[in-house]
Design a protein around this motif. Structure first.
Motif, PDB file in Angstrom:
ATOM      1  N   ILE A 107       1.543   0.034  -5.071  1.00  0.00           N
ATOM      2  CA  ILE A 107       0.486  -0.084  -4.078  1.00  0.00           C
ATOM      3  C   ILE A 107       0.399   1.155  -3.200  1.00  0.00           C
ATOM      4  O   ILE A 107      -0.686   1.566  -2.779  1.00  0.00           O
ATOM      5  CB  ILE A 107       0.695  -1.365  -3.250  1.00  0.00           C
ATOM      6  N   SER A 108       1.512   1.768  -2.921  1.00  0.00           N
ATOM      7  CA  SER A 108       1.517   2.942  -2.041  1.00  0.00           C
ATOM      8  C   SER A 108       0.772   4.119  -2.662  1.00  0.00           C
ATOM      9  O   SER A 108       0.430   5.067  -1.947  1.00  0.00           O
ATOM     10  CB  SER A 108       2.948   3.358  -1.700  1.00  0.00           C
ATOM     11  N   ASN A 109       0.484   4.069  -3.951  1.00  0.00           N
ATOM     12  CA  ASN A 109      -0.284   5.137  -4.593  1.00  0.00           C
ATOM     13  C   ASN A 109      -1.782   4.951  -4.406  1.00  0.00           C
ATOM     14  O   ASN A 109      -2.560   5.822  -4.799  1.00  0.00           O
ATOM     15  CB  ASN A 109       0.016   5.194  -6.090  1.00  0.00           C
ATOM     16  N   TYR A 110      -2.171   3.827  -3.847  1.00  0.00           N
ATOM     17  CA  TYR A 110      -3.573   3.496  -3.726  1.00  0.00           C
ATOM     18  C   TYR A 110      -4.137   3.884  -2.361  1.00  0.00           C
ATOM     19  O   TYR A 110      -3.406   4.164  -1.417  1.00  0.00           O
ATOM     20  CB  TYR A 110      -3.779   1.991  -3.935  1.00  0.00           C
ATOM     21  N   TYR A 111      -5.465   3.899  -2.286  1.00  0.00           N
ATOM     22  CA  TYR A 111      -6.178   4.088  -1.039  1.00  0.00           C
ATOM     23  C   TYR A 111      -6.502   2.709  -0.489  1.00  0.00           C
ATOM     24  O   TYR A 111      -6.970   1.835  -1.217  1.00  0.00           O
ATOM     25  CB  TYR A 111      -7.477   4.864  -1.276  1.00  0.00           C
ATOM     26  N   TRP A 112      -6.247   2.539   0.813  1.00  0.00           N
ATOM     27  CA  TRP A 112      -6.399   1.239   1.459  1.00  0.00           C
ATOM     28  C   TRP A 112      -7.606   1.326   2.387  1.00  0.00           C
ATOM     29  O   TRP A 112      -7.654   2.181   3.262  1.00  0.00           O
ATOM     30  CB  TRP A 112      -5.152   0.882   2.253  1.00  0.00           C
ATOM     31  N   THR A 113      -8.530   0.404   2.219  1.00  0.00           N
ATOM     32  CA  THR A 113      -9.846   0.555   2.840  1.00  0.00           C
ATOM     33  C   THR A 113     -10.337  -0.725   3.492  1.00  0.00           C
ATOM     34  O   THR A 113     -10.063  -1.814   2.989  1.00  0.00           O
ATOM     35  CB  THR A 113     -10.857   1.019   1.763  1.00  0.00           C
ATOM     36  N   TRP A 114     -11.084  -0.554   4.554  1.00  0.00           N
ATOM     37  CA  TRP A 114     -11.797  -1.669   5.198  1.00  0.00           C
ATOM     38  C   TRP A 114     -13.299  -1.457   5.029  1.00  0.00           C
ATOM     39  O   TRP A 114     -13.805  -0.327   5.202  1.00  0.00           O
ATOM     40  CB  TRP A 114     -11.454  -1.772   6.680  1.00  0.00           C
ATOM     41  N   LEU A 115     -13.975  -2.555   4.719  1.00  0.00           N
ATOM     42  CA  LEU A 115     -15.428  -2.543   4.573  1.00  0.00           C
ATOM     43  C   LEU A 115     -15.956  -3.784   5.282  1.00  0.00           C
ATOM     44  O   LEU A 115     -15.213  -4.722   5.566  1.00  0.00           O
ATOM     45  CB  LEU A 115     -15.840  -2.570   3.098  1.00  0.00           C
ATOM     46  N   ARG A 116     -17.262  -3.816   5.503  1.00  0.00           N
ATOM     47  CA  ARG A 116     -17.851  -5.008   6.100  1.00  0.00           C
ATOM     48  C   ARG A 116     -19.282  -5.178   5.612  1.00  0.00           C
ATOM     49  O   ARG A 116     -19.915  -4.216   5.159  1.00  0.00           O
ATOM     50  CB  ARG A 116     -17.825  -4.937   7.621  1.00  0.00           C
ATOM     51  N   GLN A 117     -19.773  -6.412   5.731  1.00  0.00           N
ATOM     52  CA  GLN A 117     -21.142  -6.703   5.347  1.00  0.00           C
ATOM     53  C   GLN A 117     -21.797  -7.545   6.432  1.00  0.00           C
ATOM     54  O   GLN A 117     -21.529  -8.752   6.543  1.00  0.00           O
ATOM     55  CB  GLN A 117     -21.196  -7.444   4.004  1.00  0.00           C
ATOM     56  N   PRO A 118     -22.641  -6.921   7.237  1.00  0.00           N
ATOM     57  CA  PRO A 118     -23.373  -7.681   8.257  1.00  0.00           C
ATOM     58  C   PRO A 118     -24.368  -8.624   7.605  1.00  0.00           C
ATOM     59  O   PRO A 118     -24.775  -8.411   6.450  1.00  0.00           O
ATOM     60  CB  PRO A 118     -24.083  -6.590   9.061  1.00  0.00           C
ATOM     61  N   ASP A 120       1.494  -0.525   7.154  1.00  0.00           N
ATOM     62  CA  ASP A 120       2.942  -0.707   7.111  1.00  0.00           C
ATOM     63  C   ASP A 120       3.301  -0.903   5.645  1.00  0.00           C
ATOM     64  O   ASP A 120       3.200  -2.012   5.115  1.00  0.00           O
ATOM     65  CB  ASP A 120       3.351  -1.919   7.957  1.00  0.00           C
ATOM     66  N   THR A 121       3.697   0.166   4.996  1.00  0.00           N
ATOM     67  CA  THR A 121       3.954   0.092   3.557  1.00  0.00           C
ATOM     68  C   THR A 121       5.155  -0.790   3.243  1.00  0.00           C
ATOM     69  O   THR A 121       5.231  -1.361   2.157  1.00  0.00           O
ATOM     70  CB  THR A 121       4.167   1.493   2.958  1.00  0.00           C
ATOM     71  N   SER A 122       6.084  -0.930   4.184  1.00  0.00           N
ATOM     72  CA  SER A 122       7.254  -1.782   3.932  1.00  0.00           C
ATOM     73  C   SER A 122       6.852  -3.251   3.821  1.00  0.00           C
ATOM     74  O   SER A 122       7.562  -4.037   3.188  1.00  0.00           O
ATOM     75  CB  SER A 122       8.285  -1.593   5.038  1.00  0.00           C
ATOM     76  N   LYS A 123       5.742  -3.596   4.447  1.00  0.00           N
ATOM     77  CA  LYS A 123       5.267  -4.990   4.407  1.00  0.00           C
ATOM     78  C   LYS A 123       4.037  -5.139   3.509  1.00  0.00           C
ATOM     79  O   LYS A 123       3.489  -6.243   3.407  1.00  0.00           O
ATOM     80  CB  LYS A 123       4.917  -5.456   5.819  1.00  0.00           C
ATOM     81  N   ASN A 124       3.585  -4.048   2.897  1.00  0.00           N
ATOM     82  CA  ASN A 124       2.348  -4.073   2.103  1.00  0.00           C
ATOM     83  C   ASN A 124       1.190  -4.622   2.933  1.00  0.00           C
ATOM     84  O   ASN A 124       0.415  -5.470   2.461  1.00  0.00           O
ATOM     85  CB  ASN A 124       2.530  -4.882   0.815  1.00  0.00           C
ATOM     86  N   GLN A 125       1.090  -4.137   4.142  1.00  0.00           N
ATOM     87  CA  GLN A 125       0.023  -4.575   5.040  1.00  0.00           C
ATOM     88  C   GLN A 125      -0.709  -3.367   5.617  1.00  0.00           C
ATOM     89  O   GLN A 125      -0.107  -2.309   5.838  1.00  0.00           O
ATOM     90  CB  GLN A 125       0.575  -5.403   6.196  1.00  0.00           C
ATOM     91  N   PHE A 126      -2.007  -3.534   5.866  1.00  0.00           N
ATOM     92  CA  PHE A 126      -2.718  -2.544   6.642  1.00  0.00           C
ATOM     93  C   PHE A 126      -3.686  -3.255   7.578  1.00  0.00           C
ATOM     94  O   PHE A 126      -4.069  -4.411   7.337  1.00  0.00           O
ATOM     95  CB  PHE A 126      -3.397  -1.469   5.802  1.00  0.00           C
TER      96      PHE A 126
END
Length: 124
Positions: free
Chosen positions: A31-42, A74-80
């Motif tokens: 997972i740490s090799n990936y890009y972590w992203t937030w998106l939204r849809q109004p 927080d890569t140790s918890k696999n959370q963003f």
């Protein structure tokens, strides 16, 4: 099977800060090799890219949101996490987290794994 799950409040008052967390689990990918992203849809609109943490830890933000958006991990918890400050009713949307290895980080279609989305309403 990689799974993403968003968590956070479903109602936020105007001028407050919205905080969401995405937890990534399962699968055999690094997972740490990936890009972590937030998106939204109004409501009634398309999906909007908000920002990304790249695999090297650099962050990138939608220019229209940059002044009140912050993404951390927080890569140790696999959370963003996402923090959106000074929210207004126009920030009402379904918020999604996603991971992938995109060639264009602002393109939602480039992300391989998505959370189910969480509805956030901004209202007093």
């Amino acid at each position: 099977q990689v799974q993403l799950q968003e968590s956070g409040p479903d109602l936020v008052k105007p001028s407050q800060t919205l905080s969401l967390t995405c937890t990534v689990s399962g699968g055999s990918i690094t997972i740490s090799n990936y890009y972590w992203t937030w998106l939204r849809q109004p409501p009634g609109k398309g999906v909007e890219w908000m920002g990304t943490i790249a695999s090297d830890g650099n962050t990138y933000y939608n220019p229209s949101l940059k002044n009140h958006t912050s993404i951390s991990r927080d890569t140790s918890k696999n959370q963003f996490s996402l923090q959106l400050s000074s929210v207004t009713p126009e920030d009402t949307a379904v918020y999604y987290c996603a991971i992938g290895v995109p060639s264009q980080i602002e393109n939602p279609a480039e992300y391989d794994y998505w959370g189910q989305g969480t509805q956030v309403t901004v209202s007093s």
